[in-house]
Design a protein around this motif. Structure first.
Motif, PDB file in Angstrom:
ATOM      1  N   GLN A  48       0.832  -1.190   0.000  1.00  0.00           N
ATOM      2  CA  GLN A  48       0.000   0.000   0.000  1.00  0.00           C
ATOM      3  C   GLN A  48       0.870   1.244   0.000  1.00  0.00           C
ATOM      4  OE1 GLN A  48      -2.993  -0.043   2.985  1.00  0.00           O
ATOM      5  NE2 GLN A  48      -3.382   2.145   2.860  1.00  0.00           N
ATOM      6  N   SER A  49       0.561   2.150  -0.907  1.00  0.00           N
ATOM      7  CA  SER A  49       1.253   3.438  -0.939  1.00  0.00           C
ATOM      8  C   SER A  49       0.182   4.521  -0.972  1.00  0.00           C
ATOM      9  CB  SER A  49       2.177   3.529  -2.149  1.00  0.00           C
ATOM     10  OG  SER A  49       1.441   3.418  -3.325  1.00  0.00           O
ATOM     11  N   GLY A  50       0.060   5.236   0.095  1.00  0.00           N
ATOM     12  CA  GLY A  50      -0.956   6.271   0.173  1.00  0.00           C
ATOM     13  C   GLY A  50      -2.189   5.781   0.917  1.00  0.00           C
ATOM     14  N   ALA A  51      -3.227   6.579   0.829  1.00  0.00           N
ATOM     15  CA  ALA A  51      -4.478   6.259   1.521  1.00  0.00           C
ATOM     16  C   ALA A  51      -5.191   5.113   0.811  1.00  0.00           C
ATOM     17  CB  ALA A  51      -5.371   7.489   1.561  1.00  0.00           C
ATOM     18  N   PRO A  52      -5.855   4.238   1.567  1.00  0.00           N
ATOM     19  CA  PRO A  52      -6.575   3.134   0.924  1.00  0.00           C
ATOM     20  C   PRO A  52      -7.780   3.646   0.132  1.00  0.00           C
ATOM     21  CG  PRO A  52      -6.860   3.064   3.316  1.00  0.00           C
ATOM     22  CD  PRO A  52      -5.908   4.159   3.018  1.00  0.00           C
ATOM     23  N   TRP A  53      -8.076   2.971  -0.965  1.00  0.00           N
ATOM     24  CA  TRP A  53      -9.206   3.329  -1.819  1.00  0.00           C
ATOM     25  C   TRP A  53     -10.494   2.755  -1.246  1.00  0.00           C
ATOM     26  CZ3 TRP A  53      -7.723   2.333  -7.624  1.00  0.00           C
ATOM     27  CH2 TRP A  53      -6.735   3.241  -8.004  1.00  0.00           C
ATOM     28  N   SER A  54     -11.615   3.391  -1.580  1.00  0.00           N
ATOM     29  CA  SER A  54     -12.922   2.842  -1.230  1.00  0.00           C
ATOM     30  C   SER A  54     -13.256   1.730  -2.230  1.00  0.00           C
ATOM     31  CB  SER A  54     -13.983   3.938  -1.293  1.00  0.00           C
ATOM     32  OG  SER A  54     -14.151   4.370  -2.631  1.00  0.00           O
ATOM     33  N   LEU A  55     -14.226   0.905  -1.879  1.00  0.00           N
ATOM     34  CA  LEU A  55     -14.627  -0.167  -2.795  1.00  0.00           C
ATOM     35  C   LEU A  55     -15.214   0.398  -4.083  1.00  0.00           C
ATOM     36  CD1 LEU A  55     -16.178  -2.892  -0.479  1.00  0.00           C
ATOM     37  CD2 LEU A  55     -13.996  -2.923  -1.659  1.00  0.00           C
ATOM     38  N   ASP A  56     -15.914   1.522  -3.988  1.00  0.00           N
ATOM     39  CA  ASP A  56     -16.451   2.156  -5.206  1.00  0.00           C
ATOM     40  C   ASP A  56     -15.331   2.545  -6.164  1.00  0.00           C
ATOM     41  OD1 ASP A  56     -19.050   1.931  -4.332  1.00  0.00           O
ATOM     42  OD2 ASP A  56     -19.115   3.952  -3.473  1.00  0.00           O
ATOM     43  N   ARG A  57     -14.256   3.059  -5.628  1.00  0.00           N
ATOM     44  CA  ARG A  57     -13.134   3.461  -6.488  1.00  0.00           C
ATOM     45  C   ARG A  57     -12.474   2.232  -7.116  1.00  0.00           C
ATOM     46  NH1 ARG A  57      -8.138   7.518  -4.993  1.00  0.00           N
ATOM     47  NH2 ARG A  57      -7.265   7.550  -7.080  1.00  0.00           N
ATOM     48  N   HIS A  58     -12.388   1.132  -6.368  1.00  0.00           N
ATOM     49  CA  HIS A  58     -11.850  -0.114  -6.929  1.00  0.00           C
ATOM     50  C   HIS A  58     -12.727  -0.600  -8.082  1.00  0.00           C
ATOM     51  CE1 HIS A  58      -8.523  -1.225  -4.286  1.00  0.00           C
ATOM     52  NE2 HIS A  58      -9.225  -0.714  -3.281  1.00  0.00           N
TER      53      HIS A  58
END
Length: 93
Positions: A48-58
């Motif tokens: 992981q690099s940075g803030a985790p993505w939301s499932l919608d963004r995935h």
């Protein structure tokens, strides 16, 4: 009695290959998760690099990658150290 033995022999010759194929494919099916982890180790794990993505963004990223706006069939969130899995049912031409 001889007729029954002969019928049993022919039934065994006819059904035997199907039983062998079924047993071998079942054996492969048992080991599929381990084979999948070995073959797709780079795609199933990540850093992981940075803030985790939301499932919608995935989901949007996966839709962009396949070039379709179809809704996913299944979404499996990432486990510790893993990647999110977004699965689609797409019929290819």
């Amino acid at each position: 009695m001889a007729l029954l033995r002969r019928l049993h022999l022919y039934a065994g010759i006819l059904v035997g290959p199907f039983l062998v194929i079924t047993a071998l494919s079942g054996l492969l099916y048992v080991f599929t998760p381990k084979l999948e982890r070995a073959v797709y180790v780079d795609a199933l794990t990540g850093t992981q690099s940075g803030a985790p993505w939301s499932l919608d963004r995935h989901v949007r990223a996966a839709q962009h990658e396949i070039g379709a706006d179809e809704a996913p069939v299944a979404v499996r969130p990432a486990a510790e150290g893993g990647t999110t899995r977004v699965m689609f049912w797409v019929s290819w031409p």
